[in-house]
Design a protein around this motif. Structure first.
Motif, short mmCIF file in Angstrom:
data_model
loop_
_atom_site.label_atom_id
_atom_site.label_comp_id
_atom_site.label_asym_id
_atom_site.label_seq_id
_atom_site.Cartn_x
_atom_site.Cartn_y
_atom_site.Cartn_z
N MET A 61 33.05 48.46 54.53
CA MET A 61 32.68 48.37 55.39
C MET A 61 34.83 48.88 55.23
O MET A 61 35.11 49.47 56.04
CB MET A 61 32.42 47.78 56.55
N TYR A 62 35.42 47.90 55.39
CA TYR A 62 36.92 47.64 55.68
C TYR A 62 37.10 48.88 54.88
O TYR A 62 38.37 49.73 55.38
CB TYR A 62 37.50 46.87 55.37
N TYR A 63 37.23 48.90 53.74
CA TYR A 63 38.24 50.35 53.29
C TYR A 63 37.12 51.83 53.71
O TYR A 63 37.79 52.29 53.92
CB TYR A 63 37.31 50.52 51.58
N SER A 64 36.51 51.35 53.69
CA SER A 64 35.52 53.37 54.85
C SER A 64 36.46 53.49 56.07
O SER A 64 36.75 54.31 56.25
CB SER A 64 33.85 52.94 54.63
N LEU A 65 36.63 51.98 56.80
CA LEU A 65 37.50 52.71 58.04
C LEU A 65 38.53 52.48 57.84
O LEU A 65 39.46 53.88 57.97
CB LEU A 65 36.84 51.14 58.62
N PHE A 66 39.47 52.17 56.94
CA PHE A 66 40.84 52.07 56.40
C PHE A 66 40.83 53.90 55.58
O PHE A 66 41.83 54.59 55.92
CB PHE A 66 41.25 51.84 54.99
N ILE A 67 39.93 54.64 55.15
CA ILE A 67 39.61 55.84 54.88
C ILE A 67 39.86 57.20 56.09
O ILE A 67 40.50 57.63 55.60
CB ILE A 67 38.52 56.15 53.69
N LEU A 68 39.14 56.20 56.91
CA LEU A 68 38.75 57.36 58.28
C LEU A 68 40.10 57.37 58.74
O LEU A 68 40.53 58.07 59.06
CB LEU A 68 37.55 56.52 59.19
N ALA A 69 40.95 56.27 58.74
CA ALA A 69 42.28 56.80 59.62
C ALA A 69 43.08 56.62 58.86
O ALA A 69 44.04 57.26 59.38
CB ALA A 69 42.48 54.66 59.58
N ILE A 70 43.01 56.87 57.60
CA ILE A 70 43.93 57.52 56.78
C ILE A 70 43.91 59.37 56.76
O ILE A 70 44.49 59.89 57.08
CB ILE A 70 43.82 58.09 55.08
N GLY A 71 42.34 59.52 56.71
CA GLY A 71 42.11 60.64 57.45
C GLY A 71 42.32 61.35 58.30
O GLY A 71 42.79 62.85 59.09
N LEU A 72 42.26 60.76 59.60
CA LEU A 72 43.42 60.78 61.41
C LEU A 72 44.12 60.96 61.41
O LEU A 72 44.87 62.00 61.85
CB LEU A 72 42.51 59.58 62.21
N GLU A 73 44.93 60.13 60.28
CA GLU A 73 46.29 60.29 60.46
C GLU A 73 46.51 62.13 59.34
O GLU A 73 48.23 62.04 60.45
CB GLU A 73 47.10 59.49 59.50
N ARG A 74 45.79 62.27 58.31
CA ARG A 74 46.07 63.74 58.09
C ARG A 74 45.95 65.12 59.27
O ARG A 74 47.16 65.77 59.56
CB ARG A 74 45.26 63.74 57.19
N LEU A 75 44.77 64.18 60.17
CA LEU A 75 44.83 65.83 61.44
C LEU A 75 46.04 65.48 62.19
O LEU A 75 46.45 66.63 62.16
CB LEU A 75 43.72 64.86 61.43
N VAL A 76 46.52 64.13 62.30
CA VAL A 76 47.57 64.30 63.23
C VAL A 76 48.98 65.01 62.38
O VAL A 76 49.35 66.22 62.67
CB VAL A 76 48.22 62.97 63.06
N GLU A 77 48.82 65.23 60.78
CA GLU A 77 50.18 65.67 59.74
C GLU A 77 49.43 67.22 60.19
O GLU A 77 50.88 68.02 60.35
CB GLU A 77 49.98 65.36 58.33
N LEU A 78 48.09 67.92 60.21
CA LEU A 78 47.83 69.06 60.39
C LEU A 78 48.11 69.93 61.94
O LEU A 78 49.12 70.44 61.85
CB LEU A 78 46.37 69.20 59.96
N ALA A 79 48.40 68.94 62.97
CA ALA A 79 49.06 69.21 64.02
C ALA A 79 50.23 69.66 64.35
O ALA A 79 51.20 70.25 64.42
CB ALA A 79 48.19 67.96 65.38
N VAL A 80 51.10 68.49 63.15
CA VAL A 80 52.79 68.62 63.59
C VAL A 80 53.58 69.89 62.39
O VAL A 80 54.18 71.00 62.96
CB VAL A 80 52.70 67.42 63.18
#
Length: 167
Positions: free
Chosen positions: A1-20
């Motif tokens: 569960m925590y790992y999935s949330l961590f992966i989700l956070a990484i995915g959100l960080e990647r979306l920020v990277e794409l916006a930048v």
């Protein structure tokens, strides 16, 4: 569960990277920037997206355990690689982009991690692609995506070296 949330956070960080990235690409192109190797970019972004999905699927489908002696050091590798990647982005400023866009006449950056190597961001990505799945012992994902990443980076680095005049 925590790992999935961590992966989700990484995915959100990647979306920020794409916006930048999008903002920086517009800035570079408006200043006469030329894009090189556009064809490999969708392959690269797809591979990185599938890496995140595969991390979660392998852990869930194959019941991969969290092994503390492996997981915690791999978390440290992921954290360090993220710091290095954002350090690279900060040093490059508006020139940072996962696309290869070169503004004619712009000087090469030779400070920060670029003092020591041409491609510190890719070194961090190699570490991250291996470590992220290994945080939760998803070794198949680590092996498959490390190999895929090596192929993508081989193409990417050749394109970038040519564009920057290294080759």
């Amino acid at each position: 569960m925590y790992y999935s949330l961590f992966i989700l956070a990484i995915g959100l960080e990647r979306l920020v990277e794409l916006a930048v990235s999008r903002r920086n690409a517009e800035w570079s192109l408006a200043r006469g920037g030329r894009e090189f190797g556009r064809g490999h970019y969708p392959v690269m972004t797809t591979m990185h997206g599938l890496l995140l999905v595969s991390c979660v699927v392998e852990v869930w489908a194959l019941h991969r355990p969290f092994i503390p002696w492996l997981g915690w050091p791999m978390l440290a590798v992921v954290a360090a690689s993220t710091v290095v990647r954002w350090w690279c982005a900060a040093v490059l400023g508006k020139h940072w982009n996962p696309r290869v866009i070169v503004i004619p006449g712009a000087p090469l950056v030779r400070r920060g991690p670029y003092r020591w190597m041409h491609h510190p961001n890719y070194t961090a990505v190699v570490a991250e692609v291996a470590a992220l799945p290994l945080m939760h012992s998803a070794w198949v994902t680590a092996v498959v995506f490390s190999a895929a990443n090596a192929l993508v980076l081989d193409t990417r680095i050749r394109i970038e070296n040519t564009a920057l005049g290294y080759a």
